[in-house]
Enzyme design. Sequence first.
Site, PDB file in Angstrom:
ATOM      1  N   LYS A 125       0.862  -1.196   0.000  1.00 23.71           N
ATOM      2  CA  LYS A 125       0.000   0.000   0.000  1.00 23.71           C
ATOM      3  C   LYS A 125       0.891   1.237   0.000  1.00 23.71           C
ATOM      4  O   LYS A 125       2.048   1.198   0.444  1.00 23.71           O
ATOM      5  CB  LYS A 125      -0.897  -0.003   1.244  1.00 23.71           C
ATOM      6  N   ASP A 168      15.121  27.763   9.569  1.00 24.76           N
ATOM      7  CA  ASP A 168      14.222  27.985  10.703  1.00 24.76           C
ATOM      8  C   ASP A 168      14.731  27.259  11.947  1.00 24.76           C
ATOM      9  O   ASP A 168      14.732  27.808  13.050  1.00 24.76           O
ATOM     10  CB  ASP A 168      12.817  27.492  10.327  1.00 24.76           C
ATOM     11  N   ALA A 172      14.427  33.028  15.065  1.00 25.26           N
ATOM     12  CA  ALA A 172      13.272  33.603  14.380  1.00 25.26           C
ATOM     13  C   ALA A 172      12.420  32.476  13.803  1.00 25.26           C
ATOM     14  O   ALA A 172      12.735  31.292  13.943  1.00 25.26           O
ATOM     15  CB  ALA A 172      13.751  34.541  13.272  1.00 25.26           C
ATOM     16  N   GLY A 204       9.624  37.119  14.186  1.00 24.93           N
ATOM     17  CA  GLY A 204      10.499  36.918  15.337  1.00 24.93           C
ATOM     18  C   GLY A 204      11.850  37.582  15.199  1.00 24.93           C
ATOM     19  O   GLY A 204      12.856  37.078  15.675  1.00 24.93           O
ATOM     20  N   ASN A 228       5.876  44.345  16.431  1.00 28.79           N
ATOM     21  CA  ASN A 228       6.009  44.731  17.832  1.00 28.79           C
ATOM     22  C   ASN A 228       7.446  45.072  18.188  1.00 28.79           C
ATOM     23  O   ASN A 228       7.712  46.030  18.904  1.00 28.79           O
ATOM     24  CB  ASN A 228       5.519  43.595  18.736  1.00 28.79           C
ATOM     25  N   TYR A 285      18.813  39.902  -7.828  1.00 27.45           N
ATOM     26  CA  TYR A 285      17.922  39.268  -8.817  1.00 27.45           C
ATOM     27  C   TYR A 285      17.254  40.302  -9.729  1.00 27.45           C
ATOM     28  O   TYR A 285      16.252  39.987 -10.370  1.00 27.45           O
ATOM     29  CB  TYR A 285      16.850  38.445  -8.101  1.00 27.45           C
ATOM     30  N   HIS A 337       0.858  29.521  12.670  1.00 26.68           N
ATOM     31  CA  HIS A 337       0.617  29.175  14.074  1.00 26.68           C
ATOM     32  C   HIS A 337       0.407  27.679  14.210  1.00 26.68           C
ATOM     33  O   HIS A 337      -0.207  27.035  13.349  1.00 26.68           O
ATOM     34  CB  HIS A 337      -0.611  29.911  14.605  1.00 26.68           C
ATOM     35  N   ALA A 378     -25.201  33.485  15.146  1.00 24.58           N
ATOM     36  CA  ALA A 378     -25.435  33.701  16.577  1.00 24.58           C
ATOM     37  C   ALA A 378     -25.723  35.159  16.910  1.00 24.58           C
ATOM     38  O   ALA A 378     -26.217  35.461  18.003  1.00 24.58           O
ATOM     39  CB  ALA A 378     -24.224  33.222  17.375  1.00 24.58           C
ATOM     40  N   GLY A 379     -25.387  36.058  15.979  1.00 20.27           N
ATOM     41  CA  GLY A 379     -25.666  37.472  16.228  1.00 20.27           C
ATOM     42  C   GLY A 379     -24.442  38.349  16.361  1.00 20.27           C
ATOM     43  O   GLY A 379     -24.562  39.542  16.672  1.00 20.27           O
TER      44      GLY A 379
END
Length: 1092
Positions: A58, A257, A262, A309, A346, A364, A751, A773-774
């Site tokens: 498989k 990474d 970062a 980061g 930030n 480039y 995330h 739901a409003g």
Amino acid sequence: MSAKAISEQTGKEFLYKFICTSAAVQNRFRYASVTAETDWDRLAQDHPWLLTERLVVKPDQLIKRRGKLGLVGINLDLQGVQEWLKAHLMKETSVGKAKGVLKNFIIEPFVPHTQEEEFYVCIYATREGDHVLFHHEGGVEVRDVDAKAQRLMVAVDDKLSEDQVTEQLLIHVPDDKKQVLASFIVGLFNLYEDLYFTYLEINPVVVTQDGVYVLDMAAKIDATADYICKAKWGDVEFPPPFGREAYPEEAYIADLDAKSGASLKLTLLNPRGRIWTMVAGGGASVVYSDTICDLGGVDELANYGEYSGAPSEQQTYDYAKTILSLMTREKHPQGKVLIIGGSIANFTNVAATFKGIVRAIKDYQGPLKEHEVTIFVRRGGPNYQEGLRVMGEVGKTTGIPIHVFGTETHMTAIVGMALGHRPIPHQPPMDAHTANFLLNASNSAMTPATTRTASFSEPRTSNDVTPAKKSKAGLPAAKATTLFRKQTKAIVWGMQTRAVQGMLDFDYVCSRDEPSVAAMVYPFTGDHKQKFYWGHKEILLPVYKNMADAMKKHPEVDVLISFASLRSAFDSTIEVMQYPQIHTIAIIAEGIPEAQTRKMIKMADEKGVTIIGPATVGGIKPGCFKIGNTGGMLDNILASKLYRPGSVAYVSRSGGMSNELNNIISRTTDGVYEGVAIGGDRYPGSTFMDHVLRYQDTPGIKMIVVLGEIGGTEEYKICQGIREGRITKPVVCWCIGTCATMFASEVQFGHAGACANQASETAVAKNQALRDAGAYVPKSFDELGNVIKTVYDELVTNGTIVPAQEVPPPTVPMDYSWARELGLIRKPASFMTSICDERGQELIYAGMPITEVFKEEMGLGGVLGLLWFQRRLPRYACQFIEMCLMVTADHGPAVSGAHNTIVCARAGKDLISSLTSGLLTIGDRFGGALDAAAKQFSKAFDSGMLPMEFVNKMKKDGKLIMGIGHRVKSINNPDMRVQILKDFVKQHFPSTQLLDYALDVEKITTSKKPNLILNVDGFIGVAFVDLLRTCGGFTRDEADEFVEIGALNGIFVLGRSMGFIGHYLDQKRLKQGLYRHPWDDISYVLPEHMSM
């Protein structure tokens, strides 16, 4: 991301290696992997059972329901397997919306069994604990297992027992199989916990008289636990979802990474697409992808990725050049667009990261113009104006169309421009420069005493604290409604001086009476004080080595901000929760294993502690308190009016997007009352609902904004709260990640928690549920600001919000380092250097990168040429320098320098002290004759003095000729060191005028006394002058200057240091004791009257 799928082979390998159970697990390690490159003879040799058993084959490529799709070959011999693979291997197939090529297969022994012997078992993680599902009917035909299966939830930190399994899961299992299955399931659960699985499904697990067989298996592990499980996991390969190729560029970025603090992510969706993105921030990257797909660009979207980061300039360059390389490989008839976007940073220095991107664009520029690439840029954050200026400048100099926008432009507006849905403004309005916010524009030097600290819609109160409700006996402690107030004091874990200074500057512009940071904890130093600024004056904050001391000395502290690393965050957080004074903990670290996070959440719930994070920037309460780097630098604090409270509270997952919300809310309403970024992990310490309920119970908050996200089901609790009337304030909500349902294959966003495991977890489903739901739900993120403004205007109209008059905040002096970064000041440097630059990503010697030094094989002589003479010397010159170092390295233990080094070493002194003792003896009498010899011989030669005249003059003046004479060697016993150097110099130097002159002098001196030879110091001195004057790299004045400033003595010092170190190590190795000079080698000559 954290939960990553592994191949079936990897999952079974883990199971067979590490499961601990009394059940007899059969066919351990009996599997063989097959690809197009497989050597079948070698495979049969490595796995002899392939020739004797019936087999199953498989694909092993994360494909679900392979049996249903006809992708399993059953009960075949080896030849049958090969025939079956001819029809499937390297063939394209469709699985749902995904199309892919079948490349990897697994072969295992066929297990004859009946349907009654097939069972289903699955373990998966949730916030509260791990769910074990079991069904007595397993196999291909099992359907809607969630509804059918028996279910058992094992709470965090609890254990699973065989009795529990038997009583709650094995209800419909024959008695003769219960004990075996109970033991196996408990062993499987323990394996799942020990190896940090997040999902583990076996369907079917077959139980026969022989034991347990694991037939089909699917699993995910928590990749962030690699540092814990590395010894057991080994090097795990995480295959891409079916339908997506694994590209080498993705692996390259993943490696970058892994080596960086970062975050760098890249997923290729369609390498031929015309729309490419380079987005800063995990949340922002999803928003940009959403907007591209909303505007019809899904089929042309080439990639998903993010950088965040605070990556360095070099890391950003490496990331950018990878994107640019990929997008300039194939032309597109319509040209291509590159969207360089992001929210308001930030703490990332935008100008620094943009320098890396600009370097890549310059490299480039040819291919970018050839492929007709247009670039759209939108960014905000520290020093963003300089970053945008540099980006605009490179567009002008290269001729590449680059359109640049700042915080005045809505974050995703550039997507509409790039895709032709909205016009491109020629002169975008620019916000004021960073410096304008920080320098007092008024003529008065006075600072306002206080700023407004009440909400626009609330009368000012002396205290806005809502105490924690007392919990009933036996129940978990209730958590406080108000987390931060104007008197809140915090301890910061970690030496994060920049973040602390940012908090103090925020405190100052909010007119707080005292700094919000009481102390810092840093276990890697002793207790000490750290200097910070409070407005115009300097203050000292204590730094403690251990938490206990900090807590004891600062009982007023109730908030801890943890900058601990992902490895130490768990232990330090558990320690902090032992102190009842702490009510709120912010955990900044990203990449904490989910199992550890769940344990922290459980303890926090028991103790009534609110956790913000992990993987967050924190939160902010304007006028009161901010966590770490939240809200960015002071210019953004002031631009977004975060120094005083408004009427709107928000909660988001993303830290970068929370700053974008600050910007949007400040432009559309009276401002932010409080904002929290709960963090991007699957299990944030506090949830959306936790904070929405706090906001509902806080009188000063009049409307609530929620920025949800794909993955998880937390947003449905908000729906329930609105329906039940628990939430009555207007809620504006948007869930990002709507693009995910449009992709053919699964994409893991930036995330860890941004991944839908079922239909209800998609952003589209959650947005619809909230709308039903409003809640006020916009059509897209583009319209979020408009919806917020509409709701706010209604609240103003009906009198719920009464805007107050603005009061200017106090001015805060700008830090020197930041003013210099912005180019506002200049200062004369204390030092000047022209030989080395270590500031960039690569060390540079006299203009040459260190990689080039090694690539050119310059050797020690070449490096010395760069650092001493700022020249790239010819090869023979480099060789001569190295020969000089070799011949001067040592001359035995009797010479003064070696003697001193040995005496010092034997006195127990360290290496540096002993070496220095030896070096201090170098002078005109020992080893320091190189410079003097070079000067004397050069002066005589240059003045036209004959060798005989030179000798006679020195004799008449009563001076020694430096470099002439040796205590041991003579004309009859020549110094072989000099002979070796002489042969090389005569063969390779273009001219040896001064050396020839010195040798003529030697003929005269040795005729008087045989040991008055040209010694090694003298030879090197005069030969070096010939080298400097004739190698073509120096003017005559430059050559003379190097002799004058003592460069040649440096050769002896450097060479002899090797020998001195050798003597030091030799004495230590021989374990020689303290040296005392023998009396019989000292002639004691005392005055006669003293001896009487």
